[in-house]
Write a protein that holds these residues in place. Structure first.
Motif, short mmCIF file in Angstrom:
data_model
loop_
_atom_site.label_atom_id
_atom_site.label_comp_id
_atom_site.label_asym_id
_atom_site.label_seq_id
_atom_site.Cartn_x
_atom_site.Cartn_y
_atom_site.Cartn_z
N ASP A 225 22.32 -27.37 -41.76
CA ASP A 225 21.81 -26.23 -42.28
C ASP A 225 20.43 -26.20 -42.91
OD1 ASP A 225 23.65 -25.04 -40.91
OD2 ASP A 225 24.76 -24.15 -42.62
N MET A 226 20.51 -27.35 -44.03
CA MET A 226 19.33 -27.58 -44.90
C MET A 226 18.12 -28.18 -44.19
SD MET A 226 19.58 -29.72 -48.61
CE MET A 226 19.97 -31.36 -47.58
N ALA A 227 18.89 -29.18 -43.19
CA ALA A 227 17.75 -29.85 -42.55
C ALA A 227 16.80 -28.97 -41.55
CB ALA A 227 18.43 -30.95 -41.82
N GLN A 228 17.70 -27.99 -40.95
CA GLN A 228 17.10 -26.79 -39.94
C GLN A 228 16.18 -26.06 -40.84
OE1 GLN A 228 20.69 -25.19 -38.28
NE2 GLN A 228 20.66 -26.27 -36.29
N GLN A 229 16.46 -25.62 -41.82
CA GLN A 229 15.45 -24.76 -42.58
C GLN A 229 14.24 -25.66 -43.24
OE1 GLN A 229 16.18 -21.39 -43.14
NE2 GLN A 229 13.73 -21.57 -43.78
N GLN A 230 14.66 -26.84 -43.45
CA GLN A 230 13.24 -27.54 -44.02
C GLN A 230 12.49 -28.07 -42.64
OE1 GLN A 230 12.51 -29.05 -47.39
NE2 GLN A 230 10.79 -29.28 -46.16
N ALA A 231 12.79 -28.22 -41.65
CA ALA A 231 12.13 -28.28 -40.28
C ALA A 231 11.28 -27.28 -40.05
CB ALA A 231 13.04 -28.62 -39.31
N LEU A 232 12.05 -26.05 -40.05
CA LEU A 232 11.46 -24.71 -39.84
C LEU A 232 10.22 -24.60 -40.86
CD1 LEU A 232 10.97 -21.98 -38.30
CD2 LEU A 232 12.78 -20.87 -39.93
N ASP A 417 18.12 -9.50 -41.23
CA ASP A 417 18.91 -8.86 -42.37
C ASP A 417 20.30 -9.00 -41.81
OD1 ASP A 417 16.73 -8.38 -43.86
OD2 ASP A 417 16.76 -6.08 -43.32
N ILE A 418 20.60 -8.83 -40.39
CA ILE A 418 21.89 -8.87 -40.13
C ILE A 418 22.36 -10.28 -39.95
CG2 ILE A 418 23.56 -8.41 -38.11
CD1 ILE A 418 21.73 -6.08 -37.50
N ALA A 419 21.51 -11.02 -39.74
CA ALA A 419 21.82 -12.68 -39.40
C ALA A 419 22.16 -13.31 -40.89
CB ALA A 419 20.58 -13.46 -38.96
N ASP A 421 23.38 -11.59 -43.50
CA ASP A 421 24.60 -10.81 -44.04
C ASP A 421 25.65 -11.74 -43.32
OD1 ASP A 421 23.08 -9.13 -45.64
OD2 ASP A 421 23.24 -7.47 -44.18
N ARG A 422 25.53 -11.96 -42.04
CA ARG A 422 26.69 -12.35 -41.35
C ARG A 422 26.84 -13.94 -41.51
NH1 ARG A 422 28.72 -11.05 -36.59
NH2 ARG A 422 28.38 -12.86 -35.44
N TYR A 423 25.73 -14.77 -41.98
CA TYR A 423 25.72 -16.18 -42.49
C TYR A 423 26.44 -16.03 -44.07
CZ TYR A 423 24.27 -20.74 -44.23
OH TYR A 423 24.28 -21.81 -44.92
N GLU A 424 25.93 -15.33 -44.87
CA GLU A 424 26.45 -15.33 -46.01
C GLU A 424 28.09 -14.80 -46.08
OE1 GLU A 424 24.08 -12.80 -48.57
OE2 GLU A 424 22.32 -14.06 -48.23
N GLY A 425 28.50 -14.05 -45.25
CA GLY A 425 29.59 -13.63 -44.94
C GLY A 425 30.77 -14.53 -44.13
N GLY A 426 30.00 -16.00 -43.87
CA GLY A 426 30.72 -17.02 -43.22
C GLY A 426 31.06 -16.55 -41.66
N VAL A 427 30.41 -15.51 -40.94
CA VAL A 427 30.73 -15.32 -39.69
C VAL A 427 30.12 -15.70 -38.70
CG1 VAL A 427 32.63 -13.42 -40.28
CG2 VAL A 427 29.95 -13.05 -39.98
N ALA A 428 29.00 -16.44 -39.07
CA ALA A 428 27.79 -17.01 -38.28
C ALA A 428 27.23 -18.08 -38.67
CB ALA A 428 26.47 -15.72 -38.12
N SER A 429 26.76 -18.86 -37.66
CA SER A 429 26.09 -20.38 -38.06
C SER A 429 24.74 -20.03 -38.63
CB SER A 429 25.91 -21.02 -36.86
OG SER A 429 25.23 -20.56 -35.95
N LEU A 431 22.10 -21.53 -37.51
CA LEU A 431 21.19 -21.25 -36.36
C LEU A 431 20.80 -19.82 -36.19
CD1 LEU A 431 19.62 -22.84 -34.19
CD2 LEU A 431 21.72 -22.44 -32.72
N ASP A 432 21.64 -18.91 -36.17
CA ASP A 432 21.16 -17.52 -36.11
C ASP A 432 20.10 -17.00 -37.20
OD1 ASP A 432 23.12 -17.28 -33.86
OD2 ASP A 432 24.67 -16.56 -35.40
N VAL A 433 20.35 -17.51 -38.31
CA VAL A 433 19.39 -17.22 -39.37
C VAL A 433 17.96 -17.66 -38.93
CG1 VAL A 433 18.79 -17.48 -42.03
CG2 VAL A 433 21.00 -16.92 -41.28
N ILE A 434 18.11 -19.12 -38.52
CA ILE A 434 16.86 -19.78 -38.23
C ILE A 434 16.03 -18.99 -36.92
CG2 ILE A 434 15.69 -21.85 -37.29
CD1 ILE A 434 16.33 -22.15 -39.87
#
Length: 478
Positions: A225-232, A417-419, A421-429, A431-434
């Motif tokens: 997750d950290m590497a994907q965000q850094q690449a973006l 916003d939905i992505a 919330d879902r990531y922070e809730g642990g129900v999405a990867s 990658l959806d946020v990216i």
């Protein structure tokens, strides 16, 4: 009998003086559409063609653009050259018009000379002698060409039409200069808006990177997750450098157009969106009256038509009147005595009898040159029609596209916003946020680019319609 001959001669001169060898100028017709192909929400306006065509850029309501345009009108070297060409053309009109009037010359001579004793004899019974003497003379001469076939008038008409063409070219240079400056300025401001979008996206991506890093440090997620965000984030930072390079090029172009050395010029970023003004289109025939390039092409036809008359006048006699009066004496103190007076009064006429077809070829050349200007005039009119239609359809399409892009930005924001919330809730990867961040960035950049294109297309349409408008009885867009 001599008085009768003199009267007949005077009558013939007057009749010939009233003739012109060239054809009368008539502007050729051009097939014009009755109306433009308008798309909703366009409505036809009625521009006032007698009003001034500038300063149309003030319609956009940007004080900095107004200041740059004024600076360009004073400092642009292309415009300075067009002004100089107009001054040349007007001087040529004055020079050509001078041939319509007699030329008066005053001459004087003072010399001491020796006459050869061995010069050819005028009478074999009278020998020559070498003589040294003074010679003082003063004379007043007049020369005037009788414009039998309108040659001189044709030159004047051609020069006048060329001067009017130069005036139209100057107006066209102003219009093109103002348009080019506005295009570069709005392109730069569109990049400012796009850079602002990137700056806000970078701030959001940095916060997301901090979140991904914290979750990784706590062991809640892997390092992916950290590497994907850094690449973006790195990709977005690269785009900033690319856009800054493009912005610098537009800034340098603006400097040159305003007559300022590029190293001494800069514009501070200003990401405030601007809304183009409503532009009335009028009817298609307005373009023939408003566009200076159309006026220039029409005046070129008038000048070429006058050249036909000048070339045709060579078939008629050339008649010159050249009276003169003066005094001549070998003694200065007797220069103005009655015996020293001399005068002449005469007329000379020249008629070409054979020239091998040169004059006919010159006429054919002039007629072909006129045909060239007619074709060019019609081409300019057709191009004007095309440019206006392109502007009308372009602005209408970009209006719809920009409205849709704004809805896409709002939708992308909700998805992000939905992505999150879902990531922070642990129900999405992550990658959806990216994906949501990339979608939002793409939507906002597209909206910024469409806004810039709306401004540029509005400038192109103003240019196509010939400049500013006053007292429009309708609005172009709601």
């Amino acid at each position: 009998m001599s008085s009768v001959k003199a009267g007949l001669l005077a009558w013939a001169v007057l009749v010939l003086a009233g003739c012109t060898a060239g054809p009368a100028y008539r502007k050729p017709g051009v097939d014009m559409p009755v109306a433009w192909q308008l798309e909703a929400p366009w409505r036809t306006g009625t521009p006032n063609d007698l009003a001034s065509k500038g300063p149309w850029w003030e319609r956009f309501g940007d004080p900095q653009l107004n200041a740059l345009e004024q600076k360009a009108m004073l400092g642009n070297q292309t415009l300075a050259a067009a002004n100089a060409r107009l001054a040349q053309a007007r001087a040529l009109v004055t020079a050509s018009s001078a041939s319509l009037f007699p030329q008066v010359s005053l001459g004087a001579r003072a010399a001491r000379q020796q006459i050869s004793a061995n010069r050819p004899l005028t009478n074999y019974n009278t020998p020559n002698f070498s003589t040294i003497q003074n010679d003082y003379a003063a004379s007043l001469s007049v020369s005037y060409e009788v414009d039998l076939a309108g040659r001189v008038q044709g030159l004047v008409d051609g020069a006048s039409a060329s001067a009017e063409q130069s005036a139209a070219d100057l107006e066209n240079t102003r219009l093109v200069l103002a348009s080019d400056l506005a295009v570069n300025y709005f392109s730069l401001r569109a990049l400012d808006t796009e850079l602002d979008v990137l700056a806000r996206s970078i701030a959001l991506q940095r916060r997301a990177l901090v979140l991904a890093t914290d979750r990784h440090d706590l062991g809640a997620t892997s390092g992916l997750d950290m590497a994907q965000q850094q690449a973006l984030l790195d990709t977005t930072l690269t785009q900033v450098d690319v856009l800054k390079r493009q912005r610098a090029q537009f800034e340098h172009a603006i400097a040159t157009l305003t007559g300022t050395p590029a190293p001494q010029f800069s514009l501070a970023p200003q990401p405030t969106p601007m809304i183009p003004p409503a532009i009335p289109t009028g009817i298609p025939s307005d373009v023939l009256e408003r566009r200076p390039d159309v006026a220039s092409a029409e005046r070129a036809m008038a000048a070429a038509n006058a050249q036909i008359g000048v070339a045709s006048a060579a078939f008629y006699p050339s008649v010159m009147l050249a009276p003169s009066v003066g005094v001549d004496s070998r003694l200065f103190q007797r220069l103005f005595d009655a015996p020293s007076v001399l005068w002449s009064l005469g007329v000379s006429a020249t008629q070409v009898l054979f020239d091998g077809g040169r004059m006919r070829a010159n006429v054919d050349f002039a007629r072909a040159g006129y045909d060239v200007t007619v074709a060019n005039y019609r081409r300019v009119v057709l191009t004007a029609m095309q440019e206006v239609e392109d502007g009308i359809s372009g602005v209408a399409a970009l209006d719809r596209a920009y409205s849709q892009a704004q809805r896409a930005v709002a939708s992308a924001g909700r998805v992000l916003d939905i992505a999150n919330d879902r990531y922070e809730g642990g129900v999405a990867s992550y990658l959806d946020v990216i994906t949501a961040q990339q979608s939002q960035l793409s939507s906002e950049r597209q909206a910024a680019q469409l806004l810039g294109q709306r401004l540029l297309t509005s400038v192109f349409l103003v240019k196509a319609l010939g400049g500013d408008w006053q007292g429009a009885s309708g609005v172009a867009r709601q």
